[in-house]
Design a protein around this motif. Structure first.
Motif, PDB file in Angstrom:
ATOM      1  N   GLN A   1       0.824  -1.206   0.000  1.00  0.00           N
ATOM      2  CA  GLN A   1       0.000   0.000   0.000  1.00  0.00           C
ATOM      3  C   GLN A   1       0.859   1.258   0.000  1.00  0.00           C
ATOM      4  O   GLN A   1       0.520   2.238  -0.658  1.00  0.00           O
ATOM      5  CB  GLN A   1      -0.963  -0.010   1.194  1.00  0.00           C
ATOM      6  N   ALA A   2       1.985   1.241   0.705  1.00  0.00           N
ATOM      7  CA  ALA A   2       2.879   2.412   0.729  1.00  0.00           C
ATOM      8  C   ALA A   2       3.443   2.678  -0.666  1.00  0.00           C
ATOM      9  O   ALA A   2       3.587   3.839  -1.074  1.00  0.00           O
ATOM     10  CB  ALA A   2       4.005   2.208   1.730  1.00  0.00           C
ATOM     11  N   GLU A   3       3.744   1.622  -1.408  1.00  0.00           N
ATOM     12  CA  GLU A   3       4.241   1.786  -2.780  1.00  0.00           C
ATOM     13  C   GLU A   3       3.155   2.367  -3.680  1.00  0.00           C
ATOM     14  O   GLU A   3       3.437   3.203  -4.542  1.00  0.00           O
ATOM     15  CB  GLU A   3       4.717   0.438  -3.342  1.00  0.00           C
ATOM     16  N   LEU A   4       1.919   1.920  -3.478  1.00  0.00           N
ATOM     17  CA  LEU A   4       0.798   2.473  -4.244  1.00  0.00           C
ATOM     18  C   LEU A   4       0.648   3.971  -3.968  1.00  0.00           C
ATOM     19  O   LEU A   4       0.491   4.763  -4.894  1.00  0.00           O
ATOM     20  CB  LEU A   4      -0.510   1.771  -3.859  1.00  0.00           C
ATOM     21  N   ALA A   5       0.700   4.329  -2.692  1.00  0.00           N
ATOM     22  CA  ALA A   5       0.544   5.739  -2.316  1.00  0.00           C
ATOM     23  C   ALA A   5       1.633   6.587  -2.962  1.00  0.00           C
ATOM     24  O   ALA A   5       1.347   7.650  -3.527  1.00  0.00           O
ATOM     25  CB  ALA A   5       0.586   5.883  -0.791  1.00  0.00           C
ATOM     26  N   GLU A   6       2.859   6.108  -2.913  1.00  0.00           N
ATOM     27  CA  GLU A   6       3.969   6.863  -3.505  1.00  0.00           C
ATOM     28  C   GLU A   6       3.809   6.983  -5.020  1.00  0.00           C
ATOM     29  O   GLU A   6       3.950   8.063  -5.584  1.00  0.00           O
ATOM     30  CB  GLU A   6       5.307   6.193  -3.175  1.00  0.00           C
TER      31      GLU A   6
ATOM     32  N   GLY B   1       1.125   9.388  -5.821  1.00  0.00           N
ATOM     33  CA  GLY B   1       1.306  10.730  -5.275  1.00  0.00           C
ATOM     34  C   GLY B   1       0.193  11.100  -4.315  1.00  0.00           C
ATOM     35  O   GLY B   1      -0.229  12.252  -4.265  1.00  0.00           O
ATOM     36  N   GLN B   2      -0.274  10.120  -3.557  1.00  0.00           N
ATOM     37  CA  GLN B   2      -1.381  10.350  -2.623  1.00  0.00           C
ATOM     38  C   GLN B   2      -0.944  10.002  -1.204  1.00  0.00           C
ATOM     39  O   GLN B   2       0.014   9.263  -0.991  1.00  0.00           O
ATOM     40  CB  GLN B   2      -2.589   9.495  -3.002  1.00  0.00           C
ATOM     41  N   ALA B   3      -1.698  10.508  -0.254  1.00  0.00           N
ATOM     42  CA  ALA B   3      -1.448  10.200   1.154  1.00  0.00           C
ATOM     43  C   ALA B   3      -1.759   8.725   1.395  1.00  0.00           C
ATOM     44  O   ALA B   3      -2.724   8.196   0.830  1.00  0.00           O
ATOM     45  CB  ALA B   3      -2.317  11.073   2.047  1.00  0.00           C
ATOM     46  N   PRO B   4      -0.956   8.065   2.229  1.00  0.00           N
ATOM     47  CA  PRO B   4      -1.208   6.642   2.503  1.00  0.00           C
ATOM     48  C   PRO B   4      -2.634   6.363   2.990  1.00  0.00           C
ATOM     49  O   PRO B   4      -3.240   5.372   2.591  1.00  0.00           O
ATOM     50  CB  PRO B   4      -0.180   6.308   3.589  1.00  0.00           C
ATOM     51  N   ARG B   5      -3.196   7.239   3.819  1.00  0.00           N
ATOM     52  CA  ARG B   5      -4.556   7.012   4.326  1.00  0.00           C
ATOM     53  C   ARG B   5      -5.579   7.038   3.189  1.00  0.00           C
ATOM     54  O   ARG B   5      -6.525   6.253   3.174  1.00  0.00           O
ATOM     55  CB  ARG B   5      -4.905   8.063   5.398  1.00  0.00           C
ATOM     56  N   SER B   6      -5.392   7.932   2.226  1.00  0.00           N
ATOM     57  CA  SER B   6      -6.311   7.991   1.080  1.00  0.00           C
ATOM     58  C   SER B   6      -6.257   6.698   0.278  1.00  0.00           C
ATOM     59  O   SER B   6      -7.292   6.179  -0.155  1.00  0.00           O
ATOM     60  CB  SER B   6      -5.958   9.162   0.168  1.00  0.00           C
ATOM     61  N   VAL B   7      -5.048   6.182   0.082  1.00  0.00           N
ATOM     62  CA  VAL B   7      -4.899   4.937  -0.672  1.00  0.00           C
ATOM     63  C   VAL B   7      -5.500   3.775   0.114  1.00  0.00           C
ATOM     64  O   VAL B   7      -6.158   2.906  -0.460  1.00  0.00           O
ATOM     65  CB  VAL B   7      -3.417   4.693  -1.031  1.00  0.00           C
ATOM     66  N   THR B   8      -5.310   3.769   1.434  1.00  0.00           N
ATOM     67  CA  THR B   8      -5.894   2.717   2.262  1.00  0.00           C
ATOM     68  C   THR B   8      -7.415   2.695   2.104  1.00  0.00           C
ATOM     69  O   THR B   8      -8.015   1.632   1.918  1.00  0.00           O
ATOM     70  CB  THR B   8      -5.517   2.914   3.747  1.00  0.00           C
ATOM     71  N   GLN B   9      -8.034   3.865   2.137  1.00  0.00           N
ATOM     72  CA  GLN B   9      -9.487   3.938   1.974  1.00  0.00           C
ATOM     73  C   GLN B   9      -9.912   3.452   0.588  1.00  0.00           C
ATOM     74  O   GLN B   9     -10.897   2.718   0.457  1.00  0.00           O
ATOM     75  CB  GLN B   9      -9.977   5.364   2.214  1.00  0.00           C
ATOM     76  N   ALA B  10      -9.172   3.839  -0.449  1.00  0.00           N
ATOM     77  CA  ALA B  10      -9.497   3.405  -1.809  1.00  0.00           C
ATOM     78  C   ALA B  10      -9.341   1.893  -1.942  1.00  0.00           C
ATOM     79  O   ALA B  10     -10.196   1.220  -2.535  1.00  0.00           O
ATOM     80  CB  ALA B  10      -8.615   4.124  -2.821  1.00  0.00           C
ATOM     81  N   VAL B  11      -8.267   1.353  -1.376  1.00  0.00           N
ATOM     82  CA  VAL B  11      -8.021  -0.091  -1.450  1.00  0.00           C
ATOM     83  C   VAL B  11      -9.112  -0.847  -0.701  1.00  0.00           C
ATOM     84  O   VAL B  11      -9.609  -1.883  -1.183  1.00  0.00           O
ATOM     85  CB  VAL B  11      -6.608  -0.440  -0.922  1.00  0.00           C
ATOM     86  N   GLU B  12      -9.506  -0.342   0.454  1.00  0.00           N
ATOM     87  CA  GLU B  12     -10.583  -1.001   1.213  1.00  0.00           C
ATOM     88  C   GLU B  12     -11.877  -1.045   0.398  1.00  0.00           C
ATOM     89  O   GLU B  12     -12.573  -2.060   0.386  1.00  0.00           O
ATOM     90  CB  GLU B  12     -10.809  -0.282   2.548  1.00  0.00           C
ATOM     91  N   ALA B  13     -12.189   0.050  -0.276  1.00  0.00           N
ATOM     92  CA  ALA B  13     -13.400   0.086  -1.116  1.00  0.00           C
ATOM     93  C   ALA B  13     -13.277  -0.902  -2.277  1.00  0.00           C
ATOM     94  O   ALA B  13     -14.238  -1.621  -2.586  1.00  0.00           O
ATOM     95  CB  ALA B  13     -13.629   1.496  -1.644  1.00  0.00           C
TER      96      ALA B  13
END
Length: 154
Positions: free
Chosen positions: A60-65, A68-80
């Motif tokens: 998930q950290a690699e996805l966020a980087e 170019g998004q905040a890790p929390r935003s990517v976590t929410q998107a991945v959860e959805a």
């Protein structure tokens, strides 16, 4: 200037042209997002799925980087996306606090459908221009991109 001569047209203000460009870009993006969403996948979700399709499973950290998004935003998107069964998340075998995200078969299908919907609306929008206009637009976009790079480089 004589009574029958007209003044040359005033050159447009670059800021006004820039604002018009941003408005049209926003309008096109909205149309693409709307058509992709009707096919089941938003533009933002498509970017995430496309990245997984291109690179394979990522933390998930690699996805966020990469996005170019905040890790929390990517976590929410991945959860959805996980709730929709488009991705899976699994603990990293070496560090169980890290989650590895992978695209599912259903995710591949959704990505293909979303991308096809996006391409169809872009074909409709830009297909309304003739070949000369498309060529000129491509040149203008390249020039604008270059001017942006020059203007933003210290």
């Amino acid at each position: 200037m004589s009574k029958h001569e007209t003044a040359p047209p005033a050159s447009p203000d670059p800021a006004d042209v820039g604002l018009r460009f941003l408005a049209v870009a926003h309008q096109v993006r909205g149309a693409v997002d709307q058509h992709m969403a009707a096919a089941g996948l938003s533009l933002a979700r498509t970017k995430l799925l496309r990245l997984l399709a291109q690179r394979g499973a990522l933390h998930q950290a690699e996805l966020a980087e990469a996005l170019g998004q905040a890790p929390r935003s990517v976590t929410q998107a991945v959860e959805a996306l996980e709730r929709l069964r488009l991705v899976t998340r699994a603990p990293d075998p070496e560090d169980r606090r890290r989650k590895t995200v992978a695209l599912t078969d259903q995710g591949h299908s959704a990505l293909a459908a979303g991308e096809q919907a996006g391409v169809r609306i872009l074909q409709r929008i830009f297909g309304a221009l003739d070949a000369r206009q498309l060529t000129r637009l491509e040149e203008l976009l390249a020039d604008t991109g270059e001017a942006t790079r020059r203007s933003c480089t210290p």
